[in-house]
Design a protein around this motif. Structure first.
Motif, PDB file in Angstrom:
ATOM      1  N   SER A 125      57.474 -50.250  11.109  1.00 55.14           N
ATOM      2  CA  SER A 125      56.831 -49.388  10.120  1.00 55.14           C
ATOM      3  C   SER A 125      55.655 -48.646  10.741  1.00 55.14           C
ATOM      4  O   SER A 125      55.429 -47.457  10.484  1.00 55.14           O
ATOM      5  CB  SER A 125      56.340 -50.210   8.928  1.00 55.14           C
ATOM      6  OG  SER A 125      57.417 -50.807   8.271  1.00 55.14           O
ATOM      7  N   ARG A 126      54.907 -49.346  11.575  1.00 53.02           N
ATOM      8  CA  ARG A 126      53.747 -48.740  12.226  1.00 53.02           C
ATOM      9  C   ARG A 126      54.176 -47.592  13.143  1.00 53.02           C
ATOM     10  O   ARG A 126      53.600 -46.497  13.119  1.00 53.02           O
ATOM     11  CB  ARG A 126      52.974 -49.793  13.020  1.00 53.02           C
ATOM     12  CG  ARG A 126      51.647 -49.303  13.580  1.00 53.02           C
ATOM     13  CD  ARG A 126      50.985 -50.374  14.425  1.00 53.02           C
ATOM     14  NE  ARG A 126      51.633 -50.528  15.713  1.00 53.02           N
ATOM     15  CZ  ARG A 126      51.423 -49.729  16.773  1.00 53.02           C
ATOM     16  NH1 ARG A 126      50.568 -48.744  16.693  1.00 53.02           N
ATOM     17  NH2 ARG A 126      52.052 -49.930  17.907  1.00 53.02           N
ATOM     18  N   LEU A 127      55.212 -47.840  13.947  1.00 51.56           N
ATOM     19  CA  LEU A 127      55.690 -46.807  14.873  1.00 51.56           C
ATOM     20  C   LEU A 127      56.232 -45.594  14.121  1.00 51.56           C
ATOM     21  O   LEU A 127      55.976 -44.446  14.506  1.00 51.56           O
ATOM     22  CB  LEU A 127      56.758 -47.391  15.802  1.00 51.56           C
ATOM     23  CG  LEU A 127      56.252 -48.433  16.811  1.00 51.56           C
ATOM     24  CD1 LEU A 127      57.413 -49.064  17.564  1.00 51.56           C
ATOM     25  CD2 LEU A 127      55.244 -47.817  17.768  1.00 51.56           C
ATOM     26  N   LEU A 128      56.963 -45.838  13.031  1.00 50.60           N
ATOM     27  CA  LEU A 128      57.482 -44.741  12.225  1.00 50.60           C
ATOM     28  C   LEU A 128      56.339 -43.936  11.605  1.00 50.60           C
ATOM     29  O   LEU A 128      56.371 -42.700  11.584  1.00 50.60           O
ATOM     30  CB  LEU A 128      58.410 -45.283  11.128  1.00 50.60           C
ATOM     31  CG  LEU A 128      59.092 -44.257  10.239  1.00 50.60           C
ATOM     32  CD1 LEU A 128      59.994 -43.348  11.077  1.00 50.60           C
ATOM     33  CD2 LEU A 128      59.911 -44.950   9.164  1.00 50.60           C
ATOM     34  N   ALA A 129      55.326 -44.628  11.140  1.00 51.12           N
ATOM     35  CA  ALA A 129      54.174 -43.947  10.555  1.00 51.12           C
ATOM     36  C   ALA A 129      53.466 -43.093  11.604  1.00 51.12           C
ATOM     37  O   ALA A 129      53.049 -41.964  11.315  1.00 51.12           O
ATOM     38  CB  ALA A 129      53.211 -44.970   9.951  1.00 51.12           C
ATOM     39  N   LEU A 130      53.339 -43.602  12.819  1.00 46.96           N
ATOM     40  CA  LEU A 130      52.697 -42.831  13.888  1.00 46.96           C
ATOM     41  C   LEU A 130      53.522 -41.589  14.244  1.00 46.96           C
ATOM     42  O   LEU A 130      52.970 -40.518  14.477  1.00 46.96           O
ATOM     43  CB  LEU A 130      52.469 -43.706  15.118  1.00 46.96           C
ATOM     44  CG  LEU A 130      51.368 -44.758  14.988  1.00 46.96           C
ATOM     45  CD1 LEU A 130      51.356 -45.678  16.196  1.00 46.96           C
ATOM     46  CD2 LEU A 130      50.002 -44.119  14.777  1.00 46.96           C
ATOM     47  N   GLU A 131      54.852 -41.747  14.265  1.00 43.93           N
ATOM     48  CA  GLU A 131      55.721 -40.600  14.552  1.00 43.93           C
ATOM     49  C   GLU A 131      55.552 -39.508  13.502  1.00 43.93           C
ATOM     50  O   GLU A 131      55.593 -38.324  13.818  1.00 43.93           O
ATOM     51  CB  GLU A 131      57.192 -41.033  14.563  1.00 43.93           C
ATOM     52  CG  GLU A 131      57.643 -41.735  15.810  1.00 43.93           C
ATOM     53  CD  GLU A 131      59.100 -42.186  15.710  1.00 43.93           C
ATOM     54  OE1 GLU A 131      59.874 -41.594  14.932  1.00 43.93           O
ATOM     55  OE2 GLU A 131      59.453 -43.151  16.423  1.00 43.93           O
ATOM     56  N   ASN A 132      55.370 -39.911  12.265  1.00 51.41           N
ATOM     57  CA  ASN A 132      55.255 -38.958  11.161  1.00 51.41           C
ATOM     58  C   ASN A 132      53.797 -38.587  10.861  1.00 51.41           C
ATOM     59  O   ASN A 132      53.514 -37.995   9.823  1.00 51.41           O
ATOM     60  CB  ASN A 132      55.915 -39.520   9.903  1.00 51.41           C
ATOM     61  CG  ASN A 132      57.413 -39.619  10.073  1.00 51.41           C
ATOM     62  OD1 ASN A 132      58.061 -38.665  10.476  1.00 51.41           O
ATOM     63  ND2 ASN A 132      57.963 -40.779   9.785  1.00 51.41           N
ATOM     64  N   ILE A 133      52.908 -38.971  11.760  1.00 52.01           N
ATOM     65  CA  ILE A 133      51.477 -38.695  11.645  1.00 52.01           C
ATOM     66  C   ILE A 133      50.943 -39.147  10.280  1.00 52.01           C
ATOM     67  O   ILE A 133      50.282 -38.420   9.564  1.00 52.01           O
ATOM     68  CB  ILE A 133      51.167 -37.203  11.924  1.00 52.01           C
ATOM     69  CG1 ILE A 133      51.856 -36.755  13.211  1.00 52.01           C
ATOM     70  CG2 ILE A 133      49.665 -36.994  12.045  1.00 52.01           C
ATOM     71  CD1 ILE A 133      51.788 -35.277  13.455  1.00 52.01           C
TER      72      ILE A 133
ATOM     73  N   SER B  52      47.694 -49.554   7.819  1.00 53.66           N
ATOM     74  CA  SER B  52      48.115 -50.621   6.896  1.00 53.66           C
ATOM     75  C   SER B  52      49.075 -51.593   7.591  1.00 53.66           C
ATOM     76  O   SER B  52      48.955 -52.807   7.420  1.00 53.66           O
ATOM     77  CB  SER B  52      48.792 -50.033   5.659  1.00 53.66           C
ATOM     78  OG  SER B  52      47.864 -49.329   4.884  1.00 53.66           O
ATOM     79  N   ALA B  53      49.992 -51.072   8.363  1.00 56.53           N
ATOM     80  CA  ALA B  53      50.932 -51.937   9.083  1.00 56.53           C
ATOM     81  C   ALA B  53      50.205 -52.777  10.132  1.00 56.53           C
ATOM     82  O   ALA B  53      50.478 -53.965  10.287  1.00 56.53           O
ATOM     83  CB  ALA B  53      52.031 -51.098   9.740  1.00 56.53           C
ATOM     84  N   THR B  54      49.263 -52.165  10.827  1.00 58.43           N
ATOM     85  CA  THR B  54      48.484 -52.903  11.826  1.00 58.43           C
ATOM     86  C   THR B  54      47.681 -54.010  11.166  1.00 58.43           C
ATOM     87  O   THR B  54      47.637 -55.144  11.657  1.00 58.43           O
ATOM     88  CB  THR B  54      47.547 -51.943  12.595  1.00 58.43           C
ATOM     89  OG1 THR B  54      48.337 -50.962  13.250  1.00 58.43           O
ATOM     90  CG2 THR B  54      46.715 -52.688  13.614  1.00 58.43           C
ATOM     91  N   MET B  55      47.053 -53.695  10.035  1.00 66.05           N
ATOM     92  CA  MET B  55      46.263 -54.704   9.321  1.00 66.05           C
ATOM     93  C   MET B  55      47.167 -55.806   8.769  1.00 66.05           C
ATOM     94  O   MET B  55      46.776 -56.972   8.728  1.00 66.05           O
ATOM     95  CB  MET B  55      45.446 -54.057   8.205  1.00 66.05           C
ATOM     96  CG  MET B  55      44.336 -53.152   8.722  1.00 66.05           C
ATOM     97  SD  MET B  55      43.258 -53.917   9.969  1.00 66.05           S
ATOM     98  CE  MET B  55      42.526 -55.244   9.027  1.00 66.05           C
ATOM     99  N   GLY B  56      48.380 -55.446   8.361  1.00 66.22           N
ATOM    100  CA  GLY B  56      49.335 -56.457   7.905  1.00 66.22           C
ATOM    101  C   GLY B  56      49.673 -57.430   9.024  1.00 66.22           C
ATOM    102  O   GLY B  56      49.750 -58.648   8.809  1.00 66.22           O
TER     103      GLY B  56
END
Length: 158
Positions: free
Chosen positions: A77-85, A92-96
């Motif tokens: 989820s974190r990587l996908l969020a970074l790809e989509n800026i 949130s994923a990192t904190m999770g």
């Protein structure tokens, strides 16, 4: 183990909030300090600790879910969020992940003896001892014009 202790453990697993679990299990409207204290005591009770561990194991087995599975999902989820800026989603994923690993706790290290702060108020007169001019000078430092405020209040009264 009492039936209410068992209800407490089940409610705690459901809510992750010991005080809320205590209120549900004991059907109480006691003040917050009492509820918090009693809930904390229950979380330290050996039979409750064992039941919580057993119930958590059952939940993990039922869902066949491990911390590694959750970490992997959060990383995807974190990587996908970074790809989509989408920075917020990435954070949130990192904190999770940090929370799952117990890394979300703030640690404060104290070295040496703790000493209270020392405040030095040299040359400060109590407000009651200030002349009107001295008071106006002090208030002006904070952008307060006492005379203008008094005039405005008087206008509003009339």
């Amino acid at each position: 183990m009492t039936p209410k202790q068992e209800l407490f453990a089940q409610a705690y697993l459901e809510t992750s909030n010991a005080s809320e679990a205590y209120k549900r299990a004991y059907n109480t409207q006691a003040n917050a300090n009492t509820v918090n204290r009693k809930a904390s005591q229950l979380l330290k009770h050996p039979e409750v600790i064992k039941l919580l561990a057993d119930l958590q194991a059952i939940h993990r087995q039922r869902h066949k879910l491990t911390i590694d599975d959750l970490l992997q999902e959060l990383e995807q989820s974190r990587l996908l969020a970074l790809e989509n800026i989408q920075c917020s989603a990435a954070i949130s994923a990192t904190m999770g992940k940090a929370k799952l690993l117990g890394l979300d706790k703030q640690v404060t290290e104290h070295k040496g003896a703790l000493t209270p702060p020392v405040f030095n108020f040299v040359g400060v007169k109590p407000v009651r001892d200030l002349t009107e001019d001295e008071l106006n000078i002090e208030l002006a430092k904070y952008g307060i014009d006492l005379r203008a405020n008094i005039k405005q209040a008087m206008k509003e009264l009339h």
